[in-house]
Design a protein around this motif. Structure first.
Motif, mmCIF file in Angstrom:
data_model
loop_
_atom_site.group_PDB
_atom_site.id
_atom_site.type_symbol
_atom_site.label_atom_id
_atom_site.label_comp_id
_atom_site.label_asym_id
_atom_site.label_seq_id
_atom_site.Cartn_x
_atom_site.Cartn_y
_atom_site.Cartn_z
ATOM 1 N N LEU A 55 -11.754 -31.011 30.092
ATOM 2 C CA LEU A 55 -10.922 -32.007 30.765
ATOM 3 C C LEU A 55 -10.391 -33.049 29.785
ATOM 4 O O LEU A 55 -9.248 -33.493 29.899
ATOM 5 C CB LEU A 55 -11.692 -32.681 31.897
ATOM 6 C CG LEU A 55 -11.993 -31.789 33.099
ATOM 7 C CD1 LEU A 55 -12.944 -32.493 34.062
ATOM 8 C CD2 LEU A 55 -10.703 -31.387 33.803
ATOM 9 N N ARG A 56 -11.218 -33.438 28.834
ATOM 10 C CA ARG A 56 -10.794 -34.434 27.842
ATOM 11 C C ARG A 56 -9.920 -33.805 26.749
ATOM 12 O O ARG A 56 -8.897 -34.361 26.379
ATOM 13 C CB ARG A 56 -12.007 -35.092 27.202
ATOM 14 C CG ARG A 56 -12.901 -35.859 28.129
ATOM 15 C CD ARG A 56 -12.364 -37.193 28.458
ATOM 16 N NE ARG A 56 -12.202 -37.949 27.228
ATOM 17 C CZ ARG A 56 -11.900 -39.223 27.188
ATOM 18 N NH1 ARG A 56 -11.757 -39.890 28.289
ATOM 19 N NH2 ARG A 56 -11.741 -39.841 26.043
ATOM 20 N N ALA A 57 -10.336 -32.658 26.230
ATOM 21 C CA ALA A 57 -9.643 -32.059 25.085
ATOM 22 C C ALA A 57 -8.238 -31.601 25.433
ATOM 23 O O ALA A 57 -7.323 -31.729 24.618
ATOM 24 C CB ALA A 57 -10.454 -30.887 24.543
ATOM 25 N N LYS A 67 -0.876 -34.396 16.780
ATOM 26 C CA LYS A 67 -1.866 -35.346 16.267
ATOM 27 C C LYS A 67 -2.695 -35.928 17.417
ATOM 28 O O LYS A 67 -3.919 -36.044 17.312
ATOM 29 C CB LYS A 67 -1.168 -36.459 15.492
ATOM 30 C CG LYS A 67 -2.109 -37.367 14.752
ATOM 31 C CD LYS A 67 -1.346 -38.349 13.875
ATOM 32 C CE LYS A 67 -2.316 -39.228 13.124
ATOM 33 N NZ LYS A 67 -1.629 -40.150 12.229
ATOM 34 N N ALA A 68 -2.048 -36.277 18.501
ATOM 35 C CA ALA A 68 -2.767 -36.811 19.662
ATOM 36 C C ALA A 68 -3.664 -35.752 20.284
ATOM 37 O O ALA A 68 -4.777 -36.049 20.736
ATOM 38 C CB ALA A 68 -1.776 -37.341 20.697
ATOM 39 N N VAL A 74 -11.178 -34.007 19.213
ATOM 40 C CA VAL A 74 -12.280 -34.600 18.448
ATOM 41 C C VAL A 74 -13.077 -35.552 19.344
ATOM 42 O O VAL A 74 -14.316 -35.524 19.356
ATOM 43 C CB VAL A 74 -11.746 -35.318 17.188
ATOM 44 C CG1 VAL A 74 -12.823 -36.166 16.528
ATOM 45 C CG2 VAL A 74 -11.185 -34.300 16.199
ATOM 46 N N ARG A 75 -12.382 -36.402 20.101
ATOM 47 C CA ARG A 75 -13.083 -37.334 21.007
ATOM 48 C C ARG A 75 -13.838 -36.579 22.088
ATOM 49 O O ARG A 75 -14.952 -36.957 22.465
ATOM 50 C CB ARG A 75 -12.084 -38.315 21.627
ATOM 51 C CG ARG A 75 -11.621 -39.383 20.651
ATOM 52 C CD ARG A 75 -10.778 -40.455 21.326
ATOM 53 N NE ARG A 75 -9.597 -39.922 21.993
ATOM 54 C CZ ARG A 75 -8.445 -39.638 21.388
ATOM 55 N NH1 ARG A 75 -8.321 -39.821 20.090
ATOM 56 N NH2 ARG A 75 -7.424 -39.167 22.074
ATOM 57 N N MET A 79 -17.802 -36.798 22.681
ATOM 58 C CA MET A 79 -18.349 -37.168 23.986
ATOM 59 C C MET A 79 -19.331 -36.118 24.477
ATOM 60 O O MET A 79 -20.407 -36.447 24.996
ATOM 61 C CB MET A 79 -17.231 -37.341 25.015
ATOM 62 C CG MET A 79 -17.739 -37.635 26.413
ATOM 63 S SD MET A 79 -16.423 -37.611 27.626
ATOM 64 C CE MET A 79 -15.973 -39.326 27.593
ATOM 65 N N LYS A 80 -18.990 -34.858 24.283
ATOM 66 C CA LYS A 80 -19.872 -33.770 24.703
ATOM 67 C C LYS A 80 -21.202 -33.839 23.959
ATOM 68 O O LYS A 80 -22.264 -33.677 24.561
ATOM 69 C CB LYS A 80 -19.182 -32.422 24.456
ATOM 70 C CG LYS A 80 -19.995 -31.224 24.899
ATOM 71 C CD LYS A 80 -19.196 -29.952 24.749
ATOM 72 C CE LYS A 80 -19.645 -29.210 23.530
ATOM 73 N NZ LYS A 80 -19.044 -27.885 23.404
#
Length: 128
Positions: A55-57, A67-68, A74-75, A79-80
């Motif tokens: 959901l985040r990736a 880039k985003a 990465v975030r 988080m995982k």
């Protein structure tokens, strides 16, 4: 981005369930049904972490902003990992007698990432 990623994510989640269930069912007669439940809980934890990551990736399209999208991935992985560490620490503190069973379920479901590599390659080359 979800339209491209969702088939692979769905496949991974199904595979995680398919890998966890037989191990949990095998653990029942061998170690007891309580342990089997904790094996299943470890597999479900893996599935939860997979869904959080996805959901985040895949919230940012690489076609729009590469880039985003890399930053989102990465975030999401960070988080995982943080959630996994917190979950394992809490499990070790609250149910230490079942921690091994939880790790068995987690490990069984984690194998799905290796199995997903050839599947993802096939999905990426399919013409729609």
């Amino acid at each position: 981005m979800w339209s491209q990623a969702w088939p692979v994510v769905r496949w991974i989640l199904r595979t995680q369930l398919a890998l966890t269930l037989p191990i949990a069912l095998l653990a029942g007669p061998l170690a007891g049904w309580t342990k089997a439940g904790w094996v299943g809980a470890g597999g479900l934890a893996t599935m939860f972490l997979t869904l959080v990551f996805a959901l985040r990736a895949f919230s940012v399209s690489a076609e729009v902003d590469a880039k985003a999208a890399l930053g989102a991935m990465v975030r999401a992985e960070a988080m995982k990992m943080v959630l996994a560490v917190i979950g394992f620490v809490l499990a070790a503190m609250t149910v230490p007698e079942h921690f091994g069973a939880i790790m068995i379920g987690f490990g069984a479901a984690t194998i799905s990432y290796w199995l997903a590599l050839p599947f993802a390659a096939r999905v990426g080359t399919d013409e729609n």
